[in-house]
Design a protein around this motif. Structure first.
Motif, PDB file in Angstrom:
ATOM      1  N   ALA A 172     -90.221  95.653 -39.085  1.00 57.98           N
ATOM      2  CA  ALA A 172     -89.987  95.971 -37.650  1.00 57.98           C
ATOM      3  C   ALA A 172     -88.607  95.743 -37.357  1.00 57.98           C
ATOM      4  O   ALA A 172     -88.225  96.620 -36.495  1.00 57.98           O
ATOM      5  CB  ALA A 172     -91.147  95.513 -36.892  1.00 57.98           C
ATOM      6  N   ASP A 173     -88.329  94.623 -37.715  1.00 55.09           N
ATOM      7  CA  ASP A 173     -86.754  94.348 -37.296  1.00 55.09           C
ATOM      8  C   ASP A 173     -85.657  95.271 -37.974  1.00 55.09           C
ATOM      9  O   ASP A 173     -84.797  95.727 -37.222  1.00 55.09           O
ATOM     10  CB  ASP A 173     -86.344  92.865 -37.789  1.00 55.09           C
ATOM     11  CG  ASP A 173     -87.139  91.793 -37.278  1.00 55.09           C
ATOM     12  OD1 ASP A 173     -87.842  92.095 -36.165  1.00 55.09           O
ATOM     13  OD2 ASP A 173     -87.436  90.689 -38.005  1.00 55.09           O
ATOM     14  N   ILE A 174     -85.947  95.880 -38.959  1.00 53.17           N
ATOM     15  CA  ILE A 174     -84.904  96.344 -39.636  1.00 53.17           C
ATOM     16  C   ILE A 174     -85.210  98.000 -39.529  1.00 53.17           C
ATOM     17  O   ILE A 174     -84.392  98.812 -39.905  1.00 53.17           O
ATOM     18  CB  ILE A 174     -84.868  96.377 -41.372  1.00 53.17           C
ATOM     19  CG1 ILE A 174     -86.107  96.351 -42.231  1.00 53.17           C
ATOM     20  CG2 ILE A 174     -84.339  94.725 -41.359  1.00 53.17           C
ATOM     21  CD1 ILE A 174     -85.975  96.130 -43.455  1.00 53.17           C
ATOM     22  N   CYS A 175     -86.493  98.275 -39.043  1.00 54.74           N
ATOM     23  CA  CYS A 175     -86.784  99.760 -38.880  1.00 54.74           C
ATOM     24  C   CYS A 175     -85.805 100.134 -37.587  1.00 54.74           C
ATOM     25  O   CYS A 175     -85.603  99.450 -36.697  1.00 54.74           O
ATOM     26  CB  CYS A 175     -88.195  99.893 -38.348  1.00 54.74           C
ATOM     27  SG  CYS A 175     -88.458 101.717 -37.995  1.00 54.74           S
ATOM     28  N   PRO A 176     -84.774 101.150 -37.803  1.00 55.67           N
ATOM     29  CA  PRO A 176     -83.693 101.268 -36.750  1.00 55.67           C
ATOM     30  C   PRO A 176     -84.460 102.101 -35.596  1.00 55.67           C
ATOM     31  O   PRO A 176     -83.879 102.262 -34.610  1.00 55.67           O
ATOM     32  CB  PRO A 176     -82.766 102.147 -37.480  1.00 55.67           C
ATOM     33  CG  PRO A 176     -83.212 102.873 -38.681  1.00 55.67           C
ATOM     34  CD  PRO A 176     -84.624 101.557 -39.098  1.00 55.67           C
ATOM     35  N   VAL A 177     -85.776 102.830 -35.906  1.00 59.98           N
ATOM     36  CA  VAL A 177     -86.386 103.269 -34.725  1.00 59.98           C
ATOM     37  C   VAL A 177     -87.656 102.856 -34.396  1.00 59.98           C
ATOM     38  O   VAL A 177     -88.076 101.832 -34.857  1.00 59.98           O
ATOM     39  CB  VAL A 177     -86.722 104.910 -35.279  1.00 59.98           C
ATOM     40  CG1 VAL A 177     -85.069 105.517 -35.383  1.00 59.98           C
ATOM     41  CG2 VAL A 177     -87.364 105.093 -36.607  1.00 59.98           C
ATOM     42  N   GLY A 178     -88.380 103.502 -33.544  1.00 66.03           N
ATOM     43  CA  GLY A 178     -89.824 103.108 -33.130  1.00 66.03           C
ATOM     44  C   GLY A 178     -90.907 103.258 -34.121  1.00 66.03           C
ATOM     45  O   GLY A 178     -91.961 103.237 -33.961  1.00 66.03           O
ATOM     46  N   ALA A 179     -90.774 103.594 -35.508  1.00 62.34           N
ATOM     47  CA  ALA A 179     -91.821 103.885 -36.409  1.00 62.34           C
ATOM     48  C   ALA A 179     -92.488 102.606 -36.762  1.00 62.34           C
ATOM     49  O   ALA A 179     -93.814 102.689 -36.720  1.00 62.34           O
ATOM     50  CB  ALA A 179     -90.970 104.530 -37.518  1.00 62.34           C
ATOM     51  N   PRO A 239     -85.534  87.208 -36.156  1.00 62.56           N
ATOM     52  CA  PRO A 239     -84.282  86.463 -36.958  1.00 62.56           C
ATOM     53  C   PRO A 239     -83.036  86.526 -36.478  1.00 62.56           C
ATOM     54  O   PRO A 239     -82.592  87.781 -36.306  1.00 62.56           O
ATOM     55  CB  PRO A 239     -84.549  87.039 -38.410  1.00 62.56           C
ATOM     56  CG  PRO A 239     -85.510  88.244 -38.219  1.00 62.56           C
ATOM     57  CD  PRO A 239     -86.316  88.145 -36.949  1.00 62.56           C
ATOM     58  N   ARG A 240     -82.229  85.598 -36.385  1.00 67.08           N
ATOM     59  CA  ARG A 240     -80.922  85.700 -36.072  1.00 67.08           C
ATOM     60  C   ARG A 240     -80.230  85.503 -37.407  1.00 67.08           C
ATOM     61  O   ARG A 240     -80.592  84.439 -38.096  1.00 67.08           O
ATOM     62  CB  ARG A 240     -80.597  84.464 -34.994  1.00 67.08           C
ATOM     63  CG  ARG A 240     -79.128  84.450 -34.770  1.00 67.08           C
ATOM     64  CD  ARG A 240     -79.065  83.418 -33.447  1.00 67.08           C
ATOM     65  NE  ARG A 240     -79.778  82.147 -33.512  1.00 67.08           N
ATOM     66  CZ  ARG A 240     -78.891  81.176 -33.901  1.00 67.08           C
ATOM     67  NH1 ARG A 240     -77.603  81.178 -34.304  1.00 67.08           N
ATOM     68  NH2 ARG A 240     -79.437  79.937 -34.125  1.00 67.08           N
ATOM     69  N   ARG A 241     -79.129  86.366 -37.600  1.00 66.77           N
ATOM     70  CA  ARG A 241     -78.547  85.959 -38.947  1.00 66.77           C
ATOM     71  C   ARG A 241     -77.891  84.829 -39.117  1.00 66.77           C
ATOM     72  O   ARG A 241     -76.983  84.450 -38.454  1.00 66.77           O
ATOM     73  CB  ARG A 241     -77.541  87.471 -39.159  1.00 66.77           C
ATOM     74  CG  ARG A 241     -77.068  87.520 -40.527  1.00 66.77           C
ATOM     75  CD  ARG A 241     -76.221  88.818 -40.398  1.00 66.77           C
ATOM     76  NE  ARG A 241     -75.403  88.737 -41.872  1.00 66.77           N
ATOM     77  CZ  ARG A 241     -74.662  89.821 -42.360  1.00 66.77           C
ATOM     78  NH1 ARG A 241     -74.549  90.671 -41.661  1.00 66.77           N
ATOM     79  NH2 ARG A 241     -73.946  89.638 -43.489  1.00 66.77           N
ATOM     80  N   ASN A 242     -77.947  84.274 -40.352  1.00 63.60           N
ATOM     81  CA  ASN A 242     -77.295  83.027 -40.910  1.00 63.60           C
ATOM     82  C   ASN A 242     -77.241  83.097 -42.270  1.00 63.60           C
ATOM     83  O   ASN A 242     -78.510  82.979 -42.894  1.00 63.60           O
ATOM     84  CB  ASN A 242     -77.815  81.837 -40.468  1.00 63.60           C
ATOM     85  CG  ASN A 242     -77.070  80.539 -40.524  1.00 63.60           C
ATOM     86  OD1 ASN A 242     -76.224  80.733 -41.723  1.00 63.60           O
ATOM     87  ND2 ASN A 242     -77.153  79.624 -39.845  1.00 63.60           N
ATOM     88  N   ASP A 243     -76.257  83.500 -42.969  1.00 65.54           N
ATOM     89  CA  ASP A 243     -76.284  83.975 -44.389  1.00 65.54           C
ATOM     90  C   ASP A 243     -76.366  82.620 -45.442  1.00 65.54           C
ATOM     91  O   ASP A 243     -76.806  82.555 -46.610  1.00 65.54           O
ATOM     92  CB  ASP A 243     -75.074  84.598 -44.842  1.00 65.54           C
ATOM     93  CG  ASP A 243     -74.847  85.972 -44.417  1.00 65.54           C
ATOM     94  OD1 ASP A 243     -75.823  86.401 -43.575  1.00 65.54           O
ATOM     95  OD2 ASP A 243     -73.872  86.654 -44.256  1.00 65.54           O
ATOM     96  N   ASP A 244     -76.377  81.569 -44.728  1.00 67.99           N
ATOM     97  CA  ASP A 244     -76.505  80.059 -45.393  1.00 67.99           C
ATOM     98  C   ASP A 244     -77.783  79.571 -45.261  1.00 67.99           C
ATOM     99  O   ASP A 244     -78.251  78.517 -45.866  1.00 67.99           O
ATOM    100  CB  ASP A 244     -75.342  78.960 -44.866  1.00 67.99           C
ATOM    101  CG  ASP A 244     -74.194  79.393 -44.905  1.00 67.99           C
ATOM    102  OD1 ASP A 244     -73.829  79.699 -46.365  1.00 67.99           O
ATOM    103  OD2 ASP A 244     -73.354  79.197 -44.234  1.00 67.99           O
ATOM    104  N   VAL A 245     -78.652  80.216 -44.343  1.00 70.65           N
ATOM    105  CA  VAL A 245     -80.102  79.764 -44.050  1.00 70.65           C
ATOM    106  C   VAL A 245     -81.022  80.736 -44.372  1.00 70.65           C
ATOM    107  O   VAL A 245     -81.837  80.449 -45.223  1.00 70.65           O
ATOM    108  CB  VAL A 245     -80.270  78.992 -42.812  1.00 70.65           C
ATOM    109  CG1 VAL A 245     -81.515  78.772 -42.502  1.00 70.65           C
ATOM    110  CG2 VAL A 245     -79.311  78.243 -42.314  1.00 70.65           C
ATOM    111  N   ASN A 246     -81.154  81.811 -43.553  1.00 72.68           N
ATOM    112  CA  ASN A 246     -82.059  82.669 -43.913  1.00 72.68           C
ATOM    113  C   ASN A 246     -81.739  84.172 -43.788  1.00 72.68           C
ATOM    114  O   ASN A 246     -82.492  85.049 -43.811  1.00 72.68           O
ATOM    115  CB  ASN A 246     -83.059  82.728 -42.436  1.00 72.68           C
ATOM    116  CG  ASN A 246     -82.442  82.765 -41.307  1.00 72.68           C
ATOM    117  OD1 ASN A 246     -81.482  82.132 -40.888  1.00 72.68           O
ATOM    118  ND2 ASN A 246     -82.896  83.655 -40.416  1.00 72.68           N
TER     119      ASN A 246
END
Lengths: 430, 529
Positions: free
Chosen positions: B199-206, B251-258
């Motif tokens: 759902a987070d990466i879906c750019p639309v409401g699909a 999720p909040r991006r943190n390339d060292d964690v998640n």
């Protein structure tokens, strides 16, 4: 006996001869001499020979075959593959089918020469699923060649191994696109790959791969036996050799005609195909399979080679010539073409997935009599958006024929819009 | 490091990357250099199919997709020309040919890339007169995700996510051309530990989550940075807050964690913040054996008073201290000083263990188990032994993880204690036997730091205020320390100051404290994280 009329050249000389499809018959008529000769030639010299012959790929794009072979890495220790593209699906084209049926050993010989030249250890022949009989002929030819020692660990006793694997498609036009084919060959959905990487770096199963059309391979033994100069004796300076023109439509003698590239279109239609049924006038001709833009009746003098066809905003494609007489409704033609591309688009790229459907909806609405003048601008605009912006050339192939029809037959479309119905007789089911 | 020119500006970028990757690496993508994109995602394989990210590359006649074109020294790119603008407009118009344009009733509105880019790069009006594709609506793909096939723009991020991240591959593209749809196979629903990321990466409401959809319009939400407390991975989250209520974690991006992900159970752990299971009233057990609400500060002082008399009667050795791995480093540093100052008989930390995987989910089911250990809180065993064998008369317990089957499994062993002081965020069976109960704050309600499994120290800050009186553990313990007359508690509890003090006093934390860890955290000295 072959039932379709044909004109013979070096490729099709023995098409009428049922024995030509067998190994013994092929050899009795000089077959496999080219391979024997090639194995005594260095791969570099063979590639040079191909380059100097000027042989253009016969699958539609017309790219130099020798150049393509030279893209194969020579410093890689990974296995290298060839693919013979026998997924002939372009509406209006049936040349590969006849080559597969009548001259499978000519293809196998061409493949083996190419394998020697490129260092490929295996070839996949990917045959259109509907081509059951042709596939049987190829299966048999491959088995015969293997038994004779032309395939296997030591081809013709030389220190050169090669194997041919025959695979069958499952019915998608897009699997004729070389990277869609590779995906399908690997057992996946036929979605063309983004490039880079190109097949010569990352092809079948991730290995360096060259994909050539059935007819392209078929020319190779002749070039090896008789030389580049002989080959250049046919055709035009820029487009040497003969090709197999498949003529269909409202002509007296539809069939397959092997003729030098550059043969004028009107000669093909009026001499070889014996003119139109009931001697009706030509309205338009699709010169190279359905994805190539149509030519109107006043442009039939064009020599059938890319350098001349490009000036008329079309291309040779697969050489499938479709002739339409003056009773033809060009909007209906647009409906048929756009439906085909709507149905066959793989659906990856936005422009192609949505554009093919939109164009088809518009032309069908025009045919039903519900079109508007602005629809024609939208059609051209959508076609423009689909051109040159996608992963593969399918989107272009879907856009060009619509552009061609509007370029030469806009009047047909406008008549539908003005009269709010199709002015042509007969019924047409959408 | 190749140098490329983007719209006339020279930028140094990492080698071996595509244009979008390189711009993302240097933090310029959509943050200085606008190259709109749908199918490309920094943590998924390159698809190259939406065709929106086309740019002009000097020397190449056709427009190139920035997601799949490798950067090269001296490459000149233009993102702002008429050709590029026309190409974007073309893609946007075609994407909208079949989109239902139902923004008023779509839960994605406000954080929809189709909406955003249509405003920014699209054409003003629709030219289609054909009916739009009618497809499946309101489909349950699994227990977590709702699907609206009509809104889907077939970017296939979700398909690649399921194949590449959890590796479960539930989602596929079926059919082809404009009949293409995303769906699950029959009897193989979208059920994996990370399903809600689609759902987070879906750019639309699909794709929307069952949990969040229709709860609130996203423009009413404010995002506060936070850390998920579900396990010791310490996934970075945006805490979505409105009217002092938490509505979701994303999720909040943190390339060292998640990277850009979070597991489903972690995502749902936001419910603990405002949930009905929160402990809201301080209580002191009176003569009648019932917990009585004496007021917050009075309860803390009463706890200190009873503790002092226990020490006078039985000696400091009779006191045990159990830390919570849910508390912050600053809370636990305060507890460490209290324990040492008292001369407690034993201290330790109870950490509940659970399932783990190779991706994000860690076995320690608490956010700060590593921090507690770094502050010298060993296994709970010795503490629990003293409680079981009666040597311990008084206990200070943070949290209720000692009730887990792997520790005490219940309250029975605690009945032998003369004094049980409990500081907790949640209600638990402990309160039936506790003598003093003090509600404290959740990590999303206070300043502090948490140390994740790999030794990365990450900051938390208040996203919401509890609607009842609750202090942080450190503040409660500081007042107790003052009341007991211990040294080092005179200055009160300021998390930033305590944190800095900790980094000076505790070698494991040398140089790492609240004010320096930033929003991406910082590894402890000697840790790779």
């Amino acid at each position: 006996m072959l039932k379709v009329p044909y004109v013979t050249g070096y490729l099709s000389e023995h098409f009428g001869d049922d024995g030509f499809g067998t190994l013994s018959g092929y050899e009795a008529r000089g077959g496999y001499r080219g391979l024997r000769q090639a194995l005594d030639t260095s791969p570099e010299d063979l590639i040079e020979l191909l380059k100097s012959s000027g042989l253009q790929g016969r699958g539609g794009a017309g790219f130099s075959a020798g150049m393509k072979w030279s893209f194969m890495p020579t410093d890689s220790d990974r296995p290298k593959y060839l693919v013979c593209n026998a997924d002939e699906s372009e509406p209006g084209s049936f040349k590969d089918r006849i080559l597969l049926e009548r001259a499978p050993h000519q293809i196998v010989e061409g493949i083996l020469i190419a394998a020697w030249a490129t260092g490929a250890e295996k070839t996949f022949i990917y045959i259109r699923g509907e081509y059951a009989f042709p596939a049987d002929q190829v299966d048999r030819a491959v088995a015969e060649a293997r038994e004779r020692g032309y395939l296997g660990a030591k081809v013709m006793g030389k220190d050169f191994a090669h194997e041919i694997v025959v695979t069958r498609g499952a019915g998608a036009y897009i699997c004729g696109e070389e990277t869609g084919l590779l995906e399908s060959l690997e057992g996946k959905k036929g979605l063309p790959r983004k490039k880079p990487p190109f097949p010569a770096q990352y092809g079948a199963f991730g290995m360096p791969t060259t994909v050539n059309n059935v007819e392209t391979f078929s020319h190779v033994p002749h070039i090896v036996c008789k030389g580049a100069d002989w080959f250049r004796g046919f055709g035009t300076e820029k487009s040497p050799g003969t090709t197999l023109f498949g003529v269909s439509g409202q002509v007296q003698r539809p069939g397959l005609f092997e003729l030098p590239l550059g043969t004028p279109l009107d000669e093909i239609i009026f001499e070889h195909a014996a003119g139109l049924l009931e001697d009706r006038p030509v309205k338009g001709v699709i010169p190279g399979g359905m994805s190539m833009p149509i030519l109107p009746a006043n442009q039939l003098d064009v020599p059938m080679a890319n350098e001349f066809l490009r000036e008329r905003k079309t291309m040779l494609g697969t050489g499938g010539i479709m002739v339409m007489d003056d009773t033809t409704c060009m909007v209906r033609v647009a409906c048929v073409i756009s439906y085909f591309f709507r149905d066959e688009s793989c659906g990856q790229c936005t422009q192609c997935r949505e554009g093919t459907g939109w164009m088809n909806s518009i032309v069908e609405r025009i045919e039903r009599g519900a079109g508007e003048q602005s629809d024609l601008d939208i059609l051209l605009d959508v076609a423009g958006k689909m051109e040159g912006q996608t992963i593969c050339a399918f989107s272009d192939a879907a856009a060009w024929p619509i552009q061609g029809l509007l370029r030469h037959f806009r009047e047909d479309f406008e008549a539908h819009i003005r009269g709010k119905k199709c002015p042509f007789p007969g019924s047409f089911e959408l | 490091m190749p140098r490329i020119t983007v719209d006339g500006e020279i930028i140094e970028v990492p080698d071996g990357r595509t244009i979008l990757q390189a711009l993302d690496d240097v933090g310029l993508l959509m943050n200085g250099v606008d190259i709109p994109h749908y199918c490309w995602h920094p943590k998924l394989s390159i698809d190259g199919s939406c065709r929106l990210c086309q740019v002009e590359v000097e020397g190449i006649p056709k427009l190139q997709i920035a997601c799949n074109t490798s950067v090269q020294e001296g490459m000149a790119i233009r993102t702002d020309t008429e050709r590029v603008r026309k190409a974007r407009e073309g893609v946007m118009e075609l994407l909208l040919v079949n989109h239902p344009l139902d923004c008023p009733i779509c839960d994605q509105a406000g954080e929809c890339k189709l909406q955003d880019y249509a405003y920014e790069y699209g054409v003003e009006a629709s030219r289609t007169r054909e009916p739009r594709r009618a497809l499946k609506k309101n489909v349950d793909l699994g227990s977590t995700i709702k699907f609206d096939q009509e809104r889907c723009i077939l970017c296939r991020r979700c398909v690649r996510f399921c194949s590449e991240i959890p590796g479960t591959g539930e989602l596929r593209v079926f059919n082809r051309g404009d009949a293409s749809v995303i769906d699950v196979h029959p009897d193989f629903p979208l059920e994996n530990d990370y399903s809600m990321n689609v759902a987070d990466i879906c750019p639309v409401g699909a794709l929307t989550t069952q949990d969040f959809r229709f709860k609130i319009r996203v423009w009413f939400l404010e995002d506060a940075p936070g850390i998920c407390t579900g396990c010791s991975n310490g996934c970075n989250v945006h805490i979505g807050v409105a009217n002092n209520k938490v509505y979701r974690y994303v999720p909040r991006r943190n390339d060292d964690v998640n990277d850009t992900w979070i597991c489903d159970s972690g995502r749902m752990s936001y419910k603990q913040i405002g949930g009905g299971a929160r402990l809201k009233e301080a209580g002191v057990r009176g003569e009648a054996g019932r917990l009585e609400n004496t007021g917050y500060e009075a309860a803390v002082r009463e706890a200190a008073k009873r503790l002092r008399s226990m020490i006078e009667e039985h000696g400091a050795d009779s006191v045990v201290v159990l830390a919570s791995a849910h508390a912050t480093n600053e809370d636990l540093f305060t507890l460490r000083r209290l324990s040492d100052g008292l001369g407690a008989g034993a201290d330790g930390v109870a950490v509940v263990q659970g399932k783990s995987d190779a991706l994000l989910i860690k076995a320690d089911k608490a956010a700060n188990a590593a921090g507690a250990r770094a502050l010298g809180f060993g296994p709970a065993g010795p503490v629990l032994d003293r409680i079981r064998d009666g040597r311990a008369k008084a206990a200070i317990v943070l949290g209720h993880d000692l009730l887990d089957e792997s520790h005490l499994g219940g309250t029975e062993a605690l009945e032998g204690l003369d004094l049980l002081i409990v500081l907790d965020v949640q209600q638990s069976a402990l309160h039936k036997v506790a003598d003093v109960v003090i509600p404290v704050r959740h990590a999303a309600e206070k300043y502090g730091t948490l140390t994740n499994h790999a030794g990365r120290v990450q900051r938390v800050e208040p996203a919401v205020e509890p609607a009842w009186e609750a202090w942080s553990d450190g503040e409660v313990l500081t007042l107790m320390g003052q009341a007991l007359g211990l040294e080092g508690f005179e200055d009160g509890y300021d998390p930033a100051k305590i944190s800095e003090w900790m980094s000076e006093r505790v070698s494991a934390f040398a140089g790492v404290h609240l004010r320096v860890v930033g929003d991406q955290g910082r590894p402890l000295p000697g840790e790779r994280a």
